[in-house]
Structure formats: structure tokens, C-alpha cells
Design a protein around this motif. Structure first.
Motif, PDB file in Angstrom:
ATOM      1  N   ARG A 187      11.132   6.864   0.723  1.00  0.00           N
ATOM      2  CA  ARG A 187      10.024   5.914   0.560  1.00  0.00           C
ATOM      3  C   ARG A 187      10.084   5.227  -0.812  1.00  0.00           C
ATOM      4  O   ARG A 187       9.838   4.027  -0.931  1.00  0.00           O
ATOM      5  N   TYR A 188      10.426   5.987  -1.843  1.00  0.00           N
ATOM      6  CA  TYR A 188      10.518   5.393  -3.177  1.00  0.00           C
ATOM      7  C   TYR A 188      11.666   4.390  -3.246  1.00  0.00           C
ATOM      8  O   TYR A 188      11.535   3.329  -3.880  1.00  0.00           O
ATOM      9  N   GLU A 189      12.778   4.721  -2.606  1.00  0.00           N
ATOM     10  CA  GLU A 189      13.900   3.779  -2.587  1.00  0.00           C
ATOM     11  C   GLU A 189      13.540   2.513  -1.813  1.00  0.00           C
ATOM     12  O   GLU A 189      13.894   1.402  -2.215  1.00  0.00           O
ATOM     13  N   GLU A 190      12.819   2.688  -0.694  1.00  0.00           N
ATOM     14  CA  GLU A 190      12.423   1.522   0.093  1.00  0.00           C
ATOM     15  C   GLU A 190      11.433   0.654  -0.682  1.00  0.00           C
ATOM     16  O   GLU A 190      11.482  -0.585  -0.611  1.00  0.00           O
ATOM     17  N   ASP A 202       0.865  -1.184   0.000  1.00  0.00           N
ATOM     18  CA  ASP A 202       0.000   0.000   0.000  1.00  0.00           C
ATOM     19  C   ASP A 202       0.903   1.236   0.000  1.00  0.00           C
ATOM     20  O   ASP A 202       1.492   1.593   1.025  1.00  0.00           O
ATOM     21  N   PHE A 203       1.001   1.860  -1.156  1.00  0.00           N
ATOM     22  CA  PHE A 203       1.874   3.025  -1.323  1.00  0.00           C
ATOM     23  C   PHE A 203       1.045   4.311  -1.391  1.00  0.00           C
ATOM     24  O   PHE A 203       1.464   5.303  -1.977  1.00  0.00           O
ATOM     25  N   SER A 204      -0.149   4.263  -0.780  1.00  0.00           N
ATOM     26  CA  SER A 204      -1.035   5.437  -0.802  1.00  0.00           C
ATOM     27  C   SER A 204      -0.337   6.653  -0.218  1.00  0.00           C
ATOM     28  O   SER A 204      -0.539   7.779  -0.679  1.00  0.00           O
ATOM     29  N   ASN A 205       0.465   6.424   0.812  1.00  0.00           N
ATOM     30  CA  ASN A 205       1.273   7.505   1.383  1.00  0.00           C
ATOM     31  C   ASN A 205       2.689   7.375   0.838  1.00  0.00           C
ATOM     32  O   ASN A 205       3.504   6.625   1.359  1.00  0.00           O
ATOM     33  N   ASP A 206       2.968   8.103  -0.233  1.00  0.00           N
ATOM     34  CA  ASP A 206       4.312   8.027  -0.829  1.00  0.00           C
ATOM     35  C   ASP A 206       5.218   9.145  -0.337  1.00  0.00           C
ATOM     36  O   ASP A 206       6.345   9.296  -0.811  1.00  0.00           O
ATOM     37  N   GLY A 207       4.719   9.943   0.601  1.00  0.00           N
ATOM     38  CA  GLY A 207       5.533  11.019   1.165  1.00  0.00           C
ATOM     39  C   GLY A 207       5.330  12.366   0.515  1.00  0.00           C
ATOM     40  O   GLY A 207       5.773  13.394   1.045  1.00  0.00           O
ATOM     41  N   ASP A 228       7.133  13.943   3.748  1.00  0.00           N
ATOM     42  CA  ASP A 228       7.462  12.849   4.668  1.00  0.00           C
ATOM     43  C   ASP A 228       8.415  11.852   4.015  1.00  0.00           C
ATOM     44  O   ASP A 228       8.018  10.756   3.646  1.00  0.00           O
ATOM     45  N   ARG A 229       9.668  12.266   3.819  1.00  0.00           N
ATOM     46  CA  ARG A 229      10.728  11.376   3.327  1.00  0.00           C
ATOM     47  C   ARG A 229      10.338  10.661   2.033  1.00  0.00           C
ATOM     48  O   ARG A 229      10.534   9.458   1.886  1.00  0.00           O
TER      49      ARG A 229
END
Length: 678
Positions: free
Chosen positions: A599-602, A572-577, A594-595
Motif C-alpha cells: 500500500r505504501y509503494e502504491e 484517503d490513506f486511512s487504511n494503510d494496512g 493488509d499488504r
């Protein structure tokens, strides 16, 4: 305490230049009309106040006969050497991505770097030394000075890098200049620093395109949407030039003549012909480009002269002044795609059509390339190319990998040429959009050789379109943002492409309903031959202002049937920062709250390596489970909510109840005791 008396810093500096036998070069360079005109044009366009020249400028040569313009700016005040931003870079842009003239006019280095960018923009120089010098008189009336030396280049996107510490100008002398140049040559930026600078420059492009498109829309009548795109492409191609073969077209070359053969449109067309001829494009493709651009450049209205100037020259000047710096510094981005995306605000698309033509944001295009594991040896294709934004992102990933892994300059140059000419293939059925893709790739250094104007579902046989046309394109990476109006929301493109691959990976962004029933039959066919590795739920506002559909990214391993016990990663990538807005006048509608980058790298690591890479994400956002390979509508799973009570739940409920009973008994007993005592 220092006094605020302004000393004559120029006298001190010019004395140094004279002692190093550079004063004659200083005087000689003042006659250089190319740099004078460039600086004048730059300040006129950018609305700068005050003097529009540096205080001193030289043109020096090193032992290899390479030319280095030296621009020097003096400020006779204390603490006015340089103004840096939070990241330590020269702060010459405001939060609205406009020139920060307060800093440019107040600080010596900021002014010098600004002048240097003028030369990058308006001349053929690609390596410039920007020097700032300040001074004040101390209590003993002695001049105390500071010097800052910055390297401004195409290689650092014009942002400027500090070279070192200097107390005088002796590094410019003939005796020391070669050593100084060697010091400059050793400067480097990390990939992270380059990415950050590139991101900032891309925001500037967005701002410039909004301003340019609005200007043309409001003030240049009679130009359709496609005309605007083609004028940008034609203007840029004509000003690119090829060293030693084709000189860049200058604004002064357009005379706004009505003489047959000498109109502004005909001059631009001839320059484009010369450029394309040297690029050795296939004749068929070259003719298509010229035919398309001529339709816009040769019209009577655009070449009609009014008040001594044609509309074409006026628009050409606006384009070069607004955008020239970005392609001259070699910024590899989805240029025409960004322009076309900006134009959506003026177009009357229906919602369905809008969903079909919406541009993939550049950071999502890069994400898809990374999820498809693109590297320097990949062969990447896209079956619905659009403006070629996904291929541009893939090409950038491939070129970066080549730079990071190949140490021989000769081998690197060869590999870069192979990547652009042989390792990218795109298909686009709409002829007008196909032209955008070709022009986009030409602007990025010509990876257009195998951009094909074909129906990828009906007319494509998997072979190269140009060059070795009897040879199969050995695709091992597939990236896609399909037209959602197609069968199964576009999953038919996925089935076709994967079916023509022998190995590799694929990453597609698509309407979420394709994984929950809309493409059930197609998905079933896909899983017979290929493995679904991951399903990623994207933010609902990802395409804010352009489309309002929920999208997912699906990642596949090619040519390996999906086993029923295969664990699929549901994320769930709804919060991608990022937070997104759709304000037309906003300087930045995408903000990292928010980072986001982390988040994309993770996300990429989670898809590749699994749960062990959870750091920012919670376990509620990452879920592994199987899917039914014979089904096709269970691709959008989320972590189940367990509603069955556990023994612990029972114990807690009983405990809570007993506590409530005891509390009531105590209250009653307390109440009885109080009554008996009255």
C-alpha cells in the motif's frame, strides 16, 4: 530406519581438521581470550543455558590477510541441523524479539549463528563463518552426517546467509580456503531482503530500548530523562572506535577508580574527545558535544563507587550489552529518536507539548523522503529537525540510490562522504533536542556537519552552517514534521523553506486542520509560488499513544505557482494496512494486516503517476479535483457523494413499486379463490 544412537560427531570432525593440518590452529585459537570472553559475556547477558562455547573454533586468514573466525557446533542427533523461520532465515528470535534459546540449544546452525553474533557484538570481527554439523548412525551402524555453513557479517546485519552445500571441512584447508572466501564474497542480499532484515532488527532495537529504559528507570536512581539519552550516546560513541586511530572503549577499561583523572566519567570523556578529534568536526560543534556530555559524565553521584563499581560503569555495561550489536552491524536508524520516544512514557508533557515533540515513525519518515523524490544527488533540508529522524531516512534513501547506481567502489565511497557531509541540513531551536540530532547523525556515520542550533524562521539565511558558510545550501528536497503549536499548525515553516528553494519537491506531515482553515492565509501565499500536487489523509491512530490528532501529508512542487486548473490528487490513506496498539509490554505494536508495504509503494506511485496505478486502493479512496489557489482551506477534499437521483434510480424505484403492486394483487386474487372454494 535410523537408530537414535548418538555418534561421536566431534571425533569425525576433528579427524578432518587434523587431516587438513588445522588441528594446531584449533588448539591455538582456544587460547584467544578475546573470543572466549566475548562468548562468555554474551551468554551471561542473554541468559543462555548449557555450554557457553562452540564445540570448535579457529581463526583463519585468507590471501589478503583478512581474519575469519570459524565457529563450529556439533549435534549428535538426526534432524537437528537447523531451524528456519517462515522466510527461510535462521530462527534465533522469538515472536517477542527475545533470544530463542530452545532453537539455539537444540539446533547446530542456530547455535553457531548465535555464537557468531556474540563476536559481532563484543569483538572487532565483522565477518564470521558459522558451521553446524549433525549426525546419526544408520541401521548398518555407519555415521550419516550433515553440514551447514553460514556467513554471519556486518553486511547482512548478523542474520546469516547460507554459503553452499558441503560434505566435509576441506573448504577450510589452506588449499581451498581462498576459493571459499571468494564464494562468500559473492553472496548478496536484495534490497527487499535487506529491508526486511533491517525491519526485524529495528523491532529488536525497540524491545531492547524498552527493557533498557525500564531497567535504568527502576534501578538507577538520580538519572533524569536527558541523562539517560546522553549516557546512551556517550557510551555508544566511546565504543565505536576508528580503525587504526582510536580503539573502542571496552567494559574492562572502566576501573571505577576514585583517583582524580581516572574516574569512569573522565575515561569515557577522553575516549569521546579522541573519537571526535579524528572525525574532524568543527571545533565549535565538538566543544558543544563534549560540554553537554560532560555535564552528565562528570557528576559525583554517577562516578561514586559502591561495592567496587560506579553507577556509570554499571549503566555503561547495560547499554553496551543491550545495544552494542545494533550499531556494530551498521544499522542506520533513528537511534536516539527511538530512545527519546520510548522515554515519553516517563515524561510529564502536556498534550500540546507532546504533539510538538512526537517522533515521526521511521516508515513515515521514509515515505516523506520518497514522496519528496530524494535520490543520491538531492540536497535535503528539514526546518524542525528534532532527533533528525527525517534526515536519517533521507540519508538512507540517498545512500541506497548511490549503491544501486554507482559501480566504482572509489566513486561510491566519495559520493557517500559527500551525502553525509554536504547534502543534508537540519535546523533545531531546542538545544537539548539539537544535541540528540547531532549525536544521532554521528551514530549513523556522521552526517552532522550541517545540523544547526538555530531558529529556522528568524535566524537562518539559507547558507551552510559549517564549511563553506558563505555558500547557499542548494536545497531541492524538503521534508518536515513541524511543531503543531506554531502558526498555522506549522505551515509557517513550510512557507519559509519553500520560499528559499529554486526547484524540487516537498513532503510534509502536519495536522489536518492546517489544510481546512487553520492556515488559510499562509496557504494562499504558498500557492502563489508553489503547486500542491497531493493531499493524503493519514490514519487517525498514526501516532497512537503519543498524539491524537488527524494528520495529512501535503506534497508540493517547488517554485511553480499553483494553476487554478491544476488537478490535485486527494488520497484517503486511512487504511494503510497496519494495525496499531499502545500496549507497553507488547513486542510489536505495529502489525501488517493488509499488504501494508504494498500500500505504501502504491501510494508513492499514485502521487507520482496518478490513477493508472490504482491496484489495491479503490476508486473511492482516490479523487482528483481542483482547488482554489486564492482560498487555502480546501486542501482536504474527498470523493463527493452524489445524492441526485438518476434516470436509472427512477426506473428502479418505479419498477420496485409496480412489483409491489402486482404482488399485492396476486395475493388478493389468491385469497378470493380460496374463500370461494370452501
Amino acid at each position: 530406519m535410523a537408530k537414535s544412537i548418538e555418534p561421536n560427531i566431534a571425533d569425525l570432525a576433528n579427524g578432518w581438521l587434523k587431516s587438513y593440518n588445522l588441528d594446531y590452529k584449533l588448539e591455538q585459537e582456544s587460547l584467544n581470550t578475546e573470543t572466549d570472553k566475548a562468548l562468555s559475556d554474551y551468554f551471561t547477558k542473554n541468559g543462555g543455558s548449557g555450554a557457553n562455547r562452540p564445540d570448535a573454533k579457529l581463526l583463519l586468514k585468507d590471501k589478503n590477510l583478512d581474519h575469519f573466525p570459524i565457529l563450529i557446533e556439533y549435534k549428535g542427533y538426526k534432524d537437528k541441523l537447523v531451524k528456519l523461520d517462515a522466510s527461510g532465515k535462521v530462527e534465533n528470535r522469538t515472536a517477542k524479539n527475545e533470544s530463542h534459546f530452545k532453537n539455539i540449544n537444540s539446533f547446530a546452525i542456530n547455535g553457531a549463528v548465535h555464537y557468531a553474533n556474540a563476536l559481532l557484538h563484543h569483538t572487532s570481527y565483522t565477518d564470521i563463518i558459522a558451521i553446524g554439523m549433525t549426525g546419526h548412525k544408520d541401521e548398518s551402524n555407519n555415521i550419516q552426517h550433515e553440514i551447514g555453513v553460514y556467513y554471519v557479517s556486518k553486511s547482512n546485519f548478523g542474520i546469516g546467509q547460507k554459503v553452499g552445500e558441503f560434505t566435509d571441512f576441506s573448504f577450510l584447508s589452506e588449499k581451498h580456503f581462498d576459493a571459499f572466501v571468494e564464494q562468500v564474497r559473492t553472496l548478496s542480499l536484495s534490497q527487499a531482503e535487506l529491508d526486511k532484515i533491517k525491519e526485524q532488527r529495528e523491532k529488536e532495537i525497540d524491545t531492547s530500548l524498552v527493557r533498557l529504559n525500564n531497567d535504568i528507570y527502576q534501578n538507577e536512581k538520580g538519572l533524569g530523562e536527558n541523562d539517560r539519552v546522553y549516557l546512551v550516546a556517550a557510551s555508544i560513541i566511546s565504543t565505536l572506535g576508528i580503525p587504526g586511530k582510536v580503539s573502542p572503549l571496552e567494559k574492562s577499561d572502566l576501573k571505577s577508580s576514585t583517583e582524580k583523572g581516572s574516574t569512569d566519567g573522565e575515561i569515557i570523556v577522553r575516549k569521546i574527545e579522541a573519537f571526535l578529534g579524528e572525525k574532524e568536526l568543527p571545533e565549535q560543534k565538538k566543544e558543544l558535544i563534549l560540554r553537554t556530555l560532560k555535564n552528565t559524565l562528570s557528576t559525583d553521584n554517577i562516578n561514586k563507587v559502591k561495592n567496587g563499581e560506579s553507577q556509570l560503569k554499571r549503566v555503561f555495561t547495560k547499554i553496551v550489552d543491550d545495544l552494542g550489536i545494533y550499531y556494530k552491524i551498521g544499522l542506520t536508524t533513528d537511534f536516539t529518536g527511538k530512545l527519546f520516544n520510548e522515554m515519553y512514557g516517563w515524561l510529564g508533557f502536556s498534550q500540546d507539548k507532546l504533539n510538538d515533540v512526537v517522533l515521526t515513525p521511521s516508515y513515515i519518515a521514509t515515505l516523506l523522503a520518497k514522496l519528496a523524490r530524494v535520490n543520491k544527488d538531492s540536497y535535503v533540508w528539514d526546518f524542525a529537525t528534532g532527533s533528525a529522524g527525517l534526515l536519517v531516512a533521507a540519508m538512507n534513501e540517498m545512500l541506497n540510490d548511490a549503491k544501486n547506481t554507482i559501480t566504482s567502489p572509489e566513486e561510491l565511497a566519495k559520493k557517500e562522504a559527500e551525502i553525509k557531509a554536504e547534502q543534508l541540513l537540519g535546523l533545531e531551536i531546542l538545544s537539548s533536542v539539537y544535541m540528540l540530532a547531532i549525536l544521532n547523525m554521528i551514530l549513523m556515520g556522521d552526517g552532522s556537519s550541517n545540523i544547526l542550533n538555530k531558529d529556522s524562521l528568524q535566524d537562518f539565511d539559507g547558507k551552510y552552517g559549517f564549511g563553506e558558510t558563505d555558500k547557499k545550501f542548494p536545497a531541492d528536497a524538503f521534508i518536515l514534521n513541524p511543531p503543531y503549536s506554531a502558526q498555522g499548525n506549522g505551515m509557517n515553516f513550510v512557507e519559509k523553506a519553500l520560499g528559499m528553494m529554486n526547484k524540487g519537491y516537498a513532503a510534509i506531515i502536519i495536522q489536518g486542520s492546517s489544510g481546512s482553515g487553520k492556515a488559510k492565509a499562509i496557504n494562499h501565499k504558498i500557492l502563489k509560488k508553489h503547486t500542491l500536487l497531493a493531499s493524503i489523509k493519514m490514519p487517525i491512530d498514526l501516532f497512537i499513544g503519543k498524539s491524537s490528532v488527524q494528520t495529512h501529508i501535503y506534497v508540493f512542487k517547488v517554485n511553480e505557482p499553483h494553476h487554478q486548473d491544476e488537478m490535485v490528487k486527494f488520497i484517503d490513506f486511512s487504511n494503510d494496512g497496519y494495525t496499531r496498539t499502545n500496549r507497553k509490554k507488547s513486542s510489536n505494536n505495529l502489525k501488517d494486516k493488509d499488504r501494508a508495504k504494498e500500500r505504501y509503494e502504491e501510494l508513492i506511485s499514485l502521487v507520482r503517476f496518478g490513477k493508472s496505478k490504482l491496484t489495491i486502493f479503490t476508486e473511492n479512496e482516490y479523487y482528483e479535483n481542483t482547488i482554489d489557489p486564492k482560498n487555502g482551506d480546501d486542501w482536504n477534499q474527498s470523493i463527493p457523494v452524489d445524492t441526485k437521483p438518476t434516470l436509472q434510480d427512477f426506473k428502479k424505484t418505479v419498477g420496485d413499486y409496480l412489483a409491489w403492486e402486482v404482488s399485492n394483487l396476486l395475493k388478493q386474487q389468491t385469497g378470493e379463490g380460496n374463500n370461494s372454494g370452501k
